[in-house]
Scaffold this active site. Structure first.
Site, PDB file in Angstrom:
ATOM      1  N   CYS A   1       1.993  -2.419  10.218  1.00 31.81           N
ATOM      2  CA  CYS A   1       1.381  -1.384   9.375  1.00 31.81           C
ATOM      3  C   CYS A   1       1.335  -0.006  10.022  1.00 31.81           C
ATOM      4  CB  CYS A   1      -0.020  -1.825   8.953  1.00 31.81           C
ATOM      5  SG  CYS A   1      -0.011  -3.353   7.990  1.00 31.81           S
TER       6      CYS A   1
ATOM      7  N   HIS B   1      -7.244   4.735   9.128  1.00 28.77           N
ATOM      8  CA  HIS B   1      -6.438   3.566   8.797  1.00 28.77           C
ATOM      9  C   HIS B   1      -7.241   2.551   7.992  1.00 28.77           C
ATOM     10  CE1 HIS B   1      -3.540   0.309   9.199  1.00 28.77           C
ATOM     11  NE2 HIS B   1      -4.498  -0.470   9.662  1.00 28.77           N
TER      12      HIS B   1
ATOM     13  N   HIS C   1      -4.090  -1.161   0.597  1.00 24.12           N
ATOM     14  CA  HIS C   1      -3.363  -1.036   1.859  1.00 24.12           C
ATOM     15  C   HIS C   1      -1.860  -1.052   1.586  1.00 24.12           C
ATOM     16  CE1 HIS C   1      -2.132  -1.103   5.855  1.00 24.12           C
ATOM     17  NE2 HIS C   1      -2.531  -2.301   6.251  1.00 24.12           N
TER      18      HIS C   1
END
Length: 406
Positions: free
Chosen positions: A162, A299, A334
């Protein structure tokens, strides 16, 4: 070392497919998360997902061009096309060895499944066709976009979970800063299909707040119960600042710091110091102090352990007076491999349109997030110095400092 300008951005996400629509969604705190009825039917523990609406691959590329590209690669092409249009670069300025192509992507799941299904159904490999070998490669974005745009410089895909998109932007900026490329088309992409998400669903990492999809992603909130998967594509055109100025380009912002680190500790649990080391390196590399950062694009994915670890890392860098902080995953979910790049695009949109987007669904802080200055309603001023955090499985961290004022 050369300065690195942002001269173009493009986006295909669950918030929209252009800067105006996405900016409106960000300002209003409008979520793109829905319940996917197919995932309900298939037996997913969590059928929640970000949903891209109205994107027609056939309107973007011909059937022949799409043969070697899964949907997320086509979305990456559309985002890059829009970023190039915004940059106003001429063909001859793109089609040369001084222009590179770097994207972040860590899987191409759907194509691998398609070719196995054909093999099992037809009983012979010749029925698979030639396109799937390219569609199934992790590097399918850069190989296809390089061919379509005729760039002749750097061309590769970064695979780091990610943080892939963040590292792609950071490495592109480094190549320009070091004089090895004059401009780089960069970004990240993530497939949004259910096939790529079933193994994640098995980890019990997803929110199960299906009665209120738009309230399901709750970064930093005490009542968070997991992330919501999403995807799409984000692209940027980065250029050597002096060359962009000389050709009269509109400078949207500047990538002025890139920091990276790895935890060296655990596959899925963030460490107590990995992200703070990357943040500190990015800020130092930008020639700034922590106090200069006025907005941190976090994040935070809405997982209990991950958000707490990021909050602790942020406090370790900034102390008791943190910058304004929001996780846009509260609206987008996400976006995995693309998320580090999309944060740069979203931050650029905010700077251009004069606001800082909220961390929606944040109502009750926990012990860690209580120490952060979380944005709960849009702030009507543009960010000037932004820190974008991204982190991935295996403890890989990428941090970028963006400047939107001289």
């Amino acid at each position: 070392m050369h300065r690195v300008a942002i001269t173009g951005i493009g986006i295909v996400s669950c918030l929209g497919q252009d800067a105006v629509a996405v900016g409106e969604a960000l300002r209003q705190g409008r979520s793109g998360i829905v319940v996917d009825e197919e995932r309900v039917r298939l037996g997913f523990r969590s059928p929640l997902t970000g949903a891209i609406r109205g994107f027609d691959p056939a309107a973007v590329l011909s059937k022949k061009q799409r043969k070697t590209m899964p949907d997320f690669a086509i979305q990456a092409y559309a985002a890059a096309r829009d970023a190039l249009a915004m940059s106003r670069l001429e063909d001859e300025e793109i089609q040369n060895e001084n222009t590179g192509m770097i994207f972040g992507c860590d899987s191409s799941c759907i194509a691998a499944i398609e070719q196995v299904d054909i093999m099992r159904e037809k009983g012979e490999s010749k029925q698979i066709g030639s396109g799937l070998v390219f569609r199934s490669m992790t590097s399918c974005i850069t190989m296809n976009l390089n061919t379509l745009f005729h760039t002749r410089g750097a061309c590769w895909t970064i695979s780091s979970a990610c943080s892939s998109g963040g590292h792609a932007v950071g490495q592109a900026a480094d190549l320009i800063a070091m004089g090895r490329q004059e401009r780089v088309i960069c970004g990240g992409a993530q497939e949004i299909n259910w096939e790529s998400m079933c193994s994640f669903d098995a980890l019990n990492a997803f929110s199960i707040r299906t009665d209120a999809p738009q309230a399901a992603s709750r970064p930093f909130d005490a009542d968070r119960d997991g992330l919501v998967p999403s995807g799409g594509a984000a692209a940027l055109v980065l250029e050597r600042y002096d060359l962009a100025k000389a050709r009269g380009a509109a400078i949207l912002g500047e990538v002025c710091g890139y920091g990276f680190s790895s935890d060296g500790n655990n596959l899925s649990v963030p460490s107590v110091d990995g992200l703070q080391r990357a943040m500190s390196k990015a800020i130092e590399g930008a020639g700034r102090k922590p106090a200069d950062i006025d907005y941190l694009c976090a994040h935070a994915t809405s997982t209990p352990a991950g958000d707490a670890a990021e909050a602790d890392n942020i406090v370790a860098v900034f102390g008791s007076r943190t910058p304004w902080i929001s996780s846009l995953k509260s609206m987008t979910g996400h976006e995995l491999w693309m998320s580090g790049a999309s944060q740069v695009v979203y931050s650029t949109i905010m700077a251009q349109q004069g606001f800082i987007a909220p961390n929606v669904n944040f109502t009750t802080p926990d012990e860690s997030s209580a120490r952060l200055r979380i944005v709960t309603e849009a702030i009507p001023r543009a960010p000037e110095h932004v820190l974008c955090n991204s982190a991935g499985f295996g403890g890989t961290n990428s941090c970028l400092v963006l400047r939107f004022s001289e």
